[in-house]
Design a protein around this motif. Structure first.
Motif, PDB file in Angstrom:
ATOM      1  N   LYS A 108     -13.589  64.485  84.080  1.00 22.03           N
ATOM      2  CA  LYS A 108     -13.717  65.326  82.777  1.00 22.03           C
ATOM      3  C   LYS A 108     -15.359  65.161  82.341  1.00 22.03           C
ATOM      4  N   ARG A 109     -15.943  66.227  81.684  1.00 24.60           N
ATOM      5  CA  ARG A 109     -17.211  66.137  81.320  1.00 24.60           C
ATOM      6  C   ARG A 109     -17.214  65.254  79.860  1.00 24.60           C
ATOM      7  N   ARG A 110     -18.077  64.457  79.577  1.00 26.94           N
ATOM      8  CA  ARG A 110     -18.366  63.833  78.225  1.00 26.94           C
ATOM      9  C   ARG A 110     -19.154  64.729  77.285  1.00 26.94           C
ATOM     10  N   ASN A 111     -18.691  65.037  76.300  1.00 26.81           N
ATOM     11  CA  ASN A 111     -19.463  66.019  75.320  1.00 26.81           C
ATOM     12  C   ASN A 111     -20.272  65.180  74.406  1.00 26.81           C
ATOM     13  N   GLU A 112     -20.851  64.021  75.002  1.00 31.39           N
ATOM     14  CA  GLU A 112     -21.680  63.122  74.063  1.00 31.39           C
ATOM     15  C   GLU A 112     -22.948  62.828  74.792  1.00 31.39           C
ATOM     16  N   HIS A 113     -23.801  62.206  74.275  1.00 28.76           N
ATOM     17  CA  HIS A 113     -25.023  61.628  75.023  1.00 28.76           C
ATOM     18  C   HIS A 113     -25.347  60.747  73.932  1.00 28.76           C
ATOM     19  N   GLU A 114     -25.819  59.512  74.519  1.00 30.57           N
ATOM     20  CA  GLU A 114     -26.161  58.334  74.026  1.00 30.57           C
ATOM     21  C   GLU A 114     -27.797  58.185  74.118  1.00 30.57           C
ATOM     22  N   LEU A 115     -28.513  58.149  73.225  1.00 30.94           N
ATOM     23  CA  LEU A 115     -29.823  58.171  73.353  1.00 30.94           C
ATOM     24  C   LEU A 115     -30.331  56.847  73.883  1.00 30.94           C
ATOM     25  N   GLY A 116     -31.221  57.225  75.162  1.00 31.79           N
ATOM     26  CA  GLY A 116     -31.874  55.895  75.572  1.00 31.79           C
ATOM     27  C   GLY A 116     -30.870  55.558  76.678  1.00 31.79           C
ATOM     28  N   CYS A 117     -29.716  55.993  76.963  1.00 32.85           N
ATOM     29  CA  CYS A 117     -28.942  55.672  78.204  1.00 32.85           C
ATOM     30  C   CYS A 117     -29.558  55.800  79.715  1.00 32.85           C
ATOM     31  N   ASP A 118     -28.934  55.141  80.560  1.00 34.17           N
ATOM     32  CA  ASP A 118     -29.553  55.097  81.797  1.00 34.17           C
ATOM     33  C   ASP A 118     -29.013  56.354  82.246  1.00 34.17           C
ATOM     34  N   LEU A 119     -29.993  57.479  82.841  1.00 34.37           N
ATOM     35  CA  LEU A 119     -29.781  58.767  83.317  1.00 34.37           C
ATOM     36  C   LEU A 119     -29.684  58.577  85.125  1.00 34.37           C
TER      37      LEU A 119
END
Length: 64
Positions: A9-20
């Protein structure tokens, strides 16, 4: 269906500064579209609040 076989499932959130590094290009594009939509939503709220402030200032502000 075995749990391992369930589609991710796609997450509908993004954490600033997370490892991409482990996120696919398609998922990154999806996150960009979500973030752009959130920026538009925030800008609309700022505009609404500014309009309310201007209306209040015109009613209650000093008469010069």
């Amino acid at each position: 269906m075995i749990r391992d076989e369930e589609p991710a499932k796609r997450r509908n959130e993004h954490e600033l500064g997370c490892d991409l590094s482990s996120i696919s290009a398609d998922e990154l594009r999806h996150r960009i579209s979500l973030l752009e939509a959130e920026i538009d939503r925030i800008k609309s709220e700022i505009d609404r609040k500014d309009a309310g402030r201007k209306a209040a200032d015109s009613l209650f502000g000093p008469k010069v």
